[in-house]
Design a protein around this motif. Structure first.
Motif, short mmCIF file in Angstrom:
data_model
loop_
_atom_site.label_atom_id
_atom_site.label_comp_id
_atom_site.label_asym_id
_atom_site.label_seq_id
_atom_site.Cartn_x
_atom_site.Cartn_y
_atom_site.Cartn_z
N LEU A 1 0.84 -1.20 0.00
CA LEU A 1 0.00 0.00 0.00
C LEU A 1 0.88 1.25 0.00
O LEU A 1 2.02 1.23 0.50
CB LEU A 1 -0.90 0.00 1.24
CG LEU A 1 -1.95 -1.11 1.30
CD1 LEU A 1 -2.54 -1.21 2.70
CD2 LEU A 1 -3.04 -0.88 0.26
N PRO A 2 0.37 2.37 -0.53
CA PRO A 2 1.18 3.60 -0.55
C PRO A 2 1.58 4.06 0.84
O PRO A 2 2.64 4.68 1.01
CB PRO A 2 0.27 4.62 -1.25
CG PRO A 2 -1.09 4.02 -1.30
CD PRO A 2 -0.92 2.54 -1.23
N ALA A 3 0.78 3.75 1.87
CA ALA A 3 1.10 4.19 3.23
C ALA A 3 2.42 3.62 3.72
O ALA A 3 3.09 4.22 4.57
CB ALA A 3 -0.02 3.77 4.19
N GLY A 4 2.82 2.48 3.18
CA GLY A 4 4.06 1.84 3.63
C GLY A 4 5.29 2.28 2.87
O GLY A 4 6.41 1.85 3.18
N VAL A 5 5.12 3.15 1.87
CA VAL A 5 6.26 3.60 1.06
C VAL A 5 6.82 4.88 1.67
O VAL A 5 6.10 5.86 1.84
CB VAL A 5 5.84 3.84 -0.41
CG1 VAL A 5 7.03 4.34 -1.22
CG2 VAL A 5 5.28 2.56 -1.02
N LEU A 6 8.11 4.87 1.97
CA LEU A 6 8.75 6.04 2.59
C LEU A 6 9.49 6.91 1.58
O LEU A 6 9.62 8.12 1.79
CB LEU A 6 9.75 5.58 3.66
CG LEU A 6 9.17 4.81 4.85
CD1 LEU A 6 10.28 4.37 5.78
CD2 LEU A 6 8.15 5.66 5.59
N GLY A 7 9.97 6.30 0.51
CA GLY A 7 10.74 7.08 -0.45
C GLY A 7 10.87 6.37 -1.78
O GLY A 7 10.61 5.17 -1.90
N VAL A 8 11.29 7.14 -2.78
CA VAL A 8 11.41 6.64 -4.15
C VAL A 8 12.75 7.11 -4.71
O VAL A 8 13.15 8.26 -4.52
CB VAL A 8 10.27 7.17 -5.05
CG1 VAL A 8 10.41 6.62 -6.47
CG2 VAL A 8 8.91 6.82 -4.46
N LYS B 20 2.98 8.43 -1.83
CA LYS B 20 3.67 7.69 -0.76
C LYS B 20 3.24 8.23 0.60
O LYS B 20 3.05 9.43 0.81
CB LYS B 20 5.18 7.78 -0.92
CG LYS B 20 5.78 9.17 -0.74
CD LYS B 20 7.29 9.13 -0.96
CE LYS B 20 7.91 10.52 -0.96
NZ LYS B 20 7.81 11.22 0.32
N GLY B 21 3.10 7.29 1.55
CA GLY B 21 2.71 7.66 2.90
C GLY B 21 1.24 7.97 3.08
O GLY B 21 0.79 8.26 4.19
N GLN B 22 0.47 7.91 1.99
CA GLN B 22 -0.95 8.26 2.04
C GLN B 22 -1.83 7.01 2.07
O GLN B 22 -1.41 5.92 1.69
CB GLN B 22 -1.31 9.11 0.82
CG GLN B 22 -0.50 10.38 0.67
CD GLN B 22 -0.81 11.39 1.77
OE1 GLN B 22 -1.95 11.49 2.24
NE2 GLN B 22 0.21 12.13 2.19
N ARG B 23 -3.07 7.19 2.49
CA ARG B 23 -4.04 6.10 2.43
C ARG B 23 -4.46 5.86 0.98
O ARG B 23 -4.48 6.79 0.17
CB ARG B 23 -5.28 6.43 3.26
CG ARG B 23 -5.02 6.49 4.76
CD ARG B 23 -6.31 6.79 5.51
NE ARG B 23 -6.09 6.81 6.93
CZ ARG B 23 -6.11 5.73 7.72
NH1 ARG B 23 -6.34 4.55 7.17
NH2 ARG B 23 -5.91 5.84 9.01
#
Length: 416
Positions: free
Chosen positions: A320-327, A380-383
């Motif tokens: 899920l995007p909530a679990g992504v911290l960086g790209v 990223k980091g969003q619901r």
């Protein structure tokens, strides 16, 4: 008890089949390889040769003394040499009435899942027809971005693709040693390797002036092969008959093991095989699609994820995007990326600099993403419910589906 049919991949480096000084094909070795492949074929096994040597043979054909450094020149020589090389193989196998097929690959050829499956189907049909496939990297097209790096890697990927039982990596020594036997009389052979990660061997052997591989690339190939469930074996290239002897020994040993479970007698032990190093395959091999995700695709960037996302992925949830911290990197939809677990991002972090409290960020796997890098940076980091408002569309609630994520082995915890 009849021996079961096996699929056996034999990798031959340029220095094994082309003289390093004259660039002439070493016909004595080529003939022995053909005889060995024919014996295995007569025993009911499927055989694949992964053969280097196109550039070396091209040098001889064009009377050029040294391998050039200019890439288009190398590619042109490969085009010349590949014709001659296949003509040699075809001529030698024809004496034993065995048909051969040429398969040239680059990473691009297997990066598409459909093409990867098509290649698998082609191999299966060739086996059904009693044909011996001869595989080489397509050096006339390959550039650094799409090269396998060397044919050791290509042979491991081929072995995984055809679900091989054995991968033989032919080299200029009998086996791995604890030290260089040419310089150290106390060097001991390493005959069986159950855990490559704890291997302590001398891998200083470099490739020849014609080839690209050395002993270290064979260790990499062994890691790839064993991760896919393939028993990987290093043995001497100047004695191709060793392959047949080793296969027969391992089959006899396996039959004895099975027989001992059914009988209390003490059967005769098979004759010990020639010296070799055997890498034991993983007890939990990577499945075909996961292997393709990990090794068939070139990653175009990196996603940094938190431990919560990593734990959820291990429980078969999607990313899920909530679990992504960086790209990091620039990539599009359905391209492969690395997955790296980190602790958190510092508030003033720039360019992907992460705080990890003494723990180095560790790559834990690969994924095919549903969104490109620019889109993931925005979500990223969003619901997942916010994707529509942030992007104006929502192709998926997941950055990557679980079926499109594969973990490297021994990654139960990224802190290991």
């Amino acid at each position: 008890m009849a021996s079961k049919p096996l699929t056996i991949v034999i990798k031959l480096g340029t220095s094994s089949i082309v003289d390093e000084n004259t660039h002439e094909p070493i016909l004595s070795i080529l003939t022995l390889i053909v005889e060995t492949a024919a014996k295995l074929h007569r025993d009911g096994h499927n055989v694949v040769l992964v053969s280097s040597g196109a550039v070396g043979v091209g040098l001889r054909r064009m009377d050029i003394e040294e391998r050039p450094k200019h890439l288009p020149r190398i590619q042109a020589l490969a085009a010349v040499g590949q014709c001659r090389l296949m003509s040699l193989w075809d001529g030698l196998f024809s004496h034993l009435r065995l048909p051969v097929a040429q398969i040239l690959l680059t990473r691009n050829d297997i990066a598409d899942r459909t093409q990867y499956l098509n290649a698998q189907n082609t191999f299966a049909q060739l086996f059904d027809m009693g044909v011996i496939p001869i595989v080489n990297e397509n050096d006339t097209l390959a550039v650094s971005e799409i090269k396998f790096g060397d044919n050791d890697t290509l042979s491991a990927i081929t072995a995984a693709m055809v679900k091989a039982d054995y991968l033989f990596l032919m080299t200029d020594v009998d086996c791995l040693y604890t030290a260089n036997p040419r310089h150290n009389p106390d060097a001991k052979p390493i005959e069986v390797v159950t855990d490559i990660s704890s291997l302590e061997a001398d891998v200083s052997s470099a490739g020849s002036s014609l080839g690209t591989g050395g002993m270290s690339t064979k260790i990499v190939a062994a890691k790839l092969g064993t991760s896919a469930g393939v028993t990987t074996i290093i043995t001497k290239s100047s004695k191709p008959g060793n392959v047949h002897e080793i296969v027969r020994y391992l089959q006899q040993t396996e039959q004895l093991d099975l027989g001992s479970e059914e009988s209390s007698g003490s059967p005769d032990l098979p004759t010990p095989p020639p010296l070799h190093t055997r890498f034991i395959p993983s007890e939990t091999p990577i499945q075909s699609r996961s292997f393709w995700l990990l090794h068939g695709l070139k990653p175009r960037g990196t996603l940094y994820i938190d431990h919560g996302a990593y734990s959820a992925l291990q429980k078969k949830a999607g990313l899920l995007p909530a679990g992504v911290l960086g790209v990091d990197g620039h990539f599009g939809q359905q391209e492969a990326v690395r997955l790296v677990v980190v602790e958190k991002i510092s508030p003033d972090a720039l360019n992907g600099e992460f705080l990890h409290h003494g723990q180095e960020p560790k790559e834990v796997g690969r994924a095919l993403v549903n969104y490109g890098s620019s889109e993931i940076i925005r979500i990223k980091g969003q619901r997942s419910t916010h994707i529509q408002s942030l992007l104006g569309y929502a192709d998926s609630e997941y950055v990557a589906l679980r079926e499109n994520i594969s973990f490297t082995q021994n990654n139960d915890s990224p802190r290991h």
